[in-house]
Design a protein around this motif. Structure first.
Motif, mmCIF file in Angstrom:
data_model
loop_
_atom_site.group_PDB
_atom_site.id
_atom_site.type_symbol
_atom_site.label_atom_id
_atom_site.label_comp_id
_atom_site.label_asym_id
_atom_site.label_seq_id
_atom_site.Cartn_x
_atom_site.Cartn_y
_atom_site.Cartn_z
ATOM 1 N N ASN A 1 -61.502 -88.963 -73.079
ATOM 2 C CA ASN A 1 -60.054 -88.886 -72.836
ATOM 3 C C ASN A 1 -59.621 -89.638 -71.588
ATOM 4 O O ASN A 1 -58.437 -89.745 -71.311
ATOM 5 N N GLN B 1 -54.652 -95.525 -81.221
ATOM 6 C CA GLN B 1 -54.493 -94.496 -80.189
ATOM 7 C C GLN B 1 -53.164 -93.797 -80.419
ATOM 8 O O GLN B 1 -52.095 -94.354 -80.120
ATOM 9 N N ASN C 1 -50.961 -89.385 -76.651
ATOM 10 C CA ASN C 1 -51.712 -88.340 -75.940
ATOM 11 C C ASN C 1 -53.057 -88.018 -76.582
ATOM 12 O O ASN C 1 -53.567 -86.895 -76.441
ATOM 13 N N GLN C 2 -53.628 -88.999 -77.289
ATOM 14 C CA GLN C 2 -54.947 -88.819 -77.872
ATOM 15 C C GLN C 2 -55.839 -89.990 -77.489
ATOM 16 O O GLN C 2 -55.380 -91.017 -77.007
#
Lengths: 114, 114
Positions: free
Chosen positions: B107, A38, A41-42
């Motif tokens: 997300n 990860q 911010n993804q």
């Protein structure tokens, strides 16, 4: 039931140095093993997986992992890291039984410093 | 093609209120998972759906949590009488039935209970 232990919550390393992220699992049946990454911010994405065959598996971005049945481990390695490898890495396991439940470890934050 | 879509992306709610989180999986994916990601806790398995089989609810932390999947596609995770400890990022993932296929994650929905 399966469980996963990632022994290091954070691993700081200098750029171009080698790195190993440790993962140990517990299961009463044979397993399939995965590493997910990860980036900041993804969402999570698959890095590599072990299903059968060669115990050394290669993934994206130069990472590889080795399945060791006797030590119930699936450590992730990279010979030379880049700043862009800074991310959270998750080891995951599922049993080769009727369940498709995928169990994740608590994650290891790899912090690559210049 | 479109990936896994989750809504809302952020949800702030008062303690005691009910919330619904939605997940639209990738078309054709028969497997759908819900996970909860809390800081330093990794990914906690909540529930798993596979086709028309009975869901694996073994990870739901209390009877305040429930989930359904309508028509083998869209899924809704419902949390009743929210508590502050429910604050986390709720992730949905889908995959094909092939056990070795990767999970495709959305997300997430960041839930904050005040």
């Amino acid at each position: 039931a399966q469980s996963v232990t990632q022994l290091d919550s954070q691993v700081p390393v200098f750029e171009e140095a080698p790195v190993e992220l440790r993962c140990n699992y517990s299961s009463s049946v044979s397993v399939y093993l995965f590493w997910y990454v990860q980036y900041p911010n993804q969402g999570l994405q698959l890095l590599l997986k072990y299903l059968s065959g060669s115990t050394l598996v290669k993934g994206i971005n130069g990472f590889e992992a080795e399945f060791n049945k006797s030590q119930t481990s699936f450590h992730l390695r990279k010979p030379s890291v880049h700043i862009s490898d800074t991310a959270e890495y998750f080891c995951a396991v599922t049993g080769r039984d009727s369940s498709y439940k995928l169990i994740f470890g608590s994650g290891t934050r790899l912090l690559v410093r210049p | 093609g479109a990936g896994v879509s989750q809504s809302p992306s952020n949800k702030v709610t008062e303690k005691g209120k009910d919330v619904e989180l939605r997940c639209d999986p990738i078309s054709g994916h028969t497997a759908l998972y819900w996970y909860r990601q809390s800081l330093g806790q990794g990914l906690e398995f909540l529930i798993y759906f596979q086709g028309n089989s009975a869901p694996d609810k073994s990870g739901l932390p209390s009877d305040r949590f429930s989930a359904e999947r309508t028509g083998g596609s869209v899924s809704t995770l419902t949390i009743q009488r929210t508590q502050q400890e429910d604050s986390a990022v709720y992730l949905c993932a889908s995959s094909t039935r092939d056990r070795g296929s990767p999970l495709h994650f959305g997300n997430g929905t960041r839930l904050t209970v005040t």
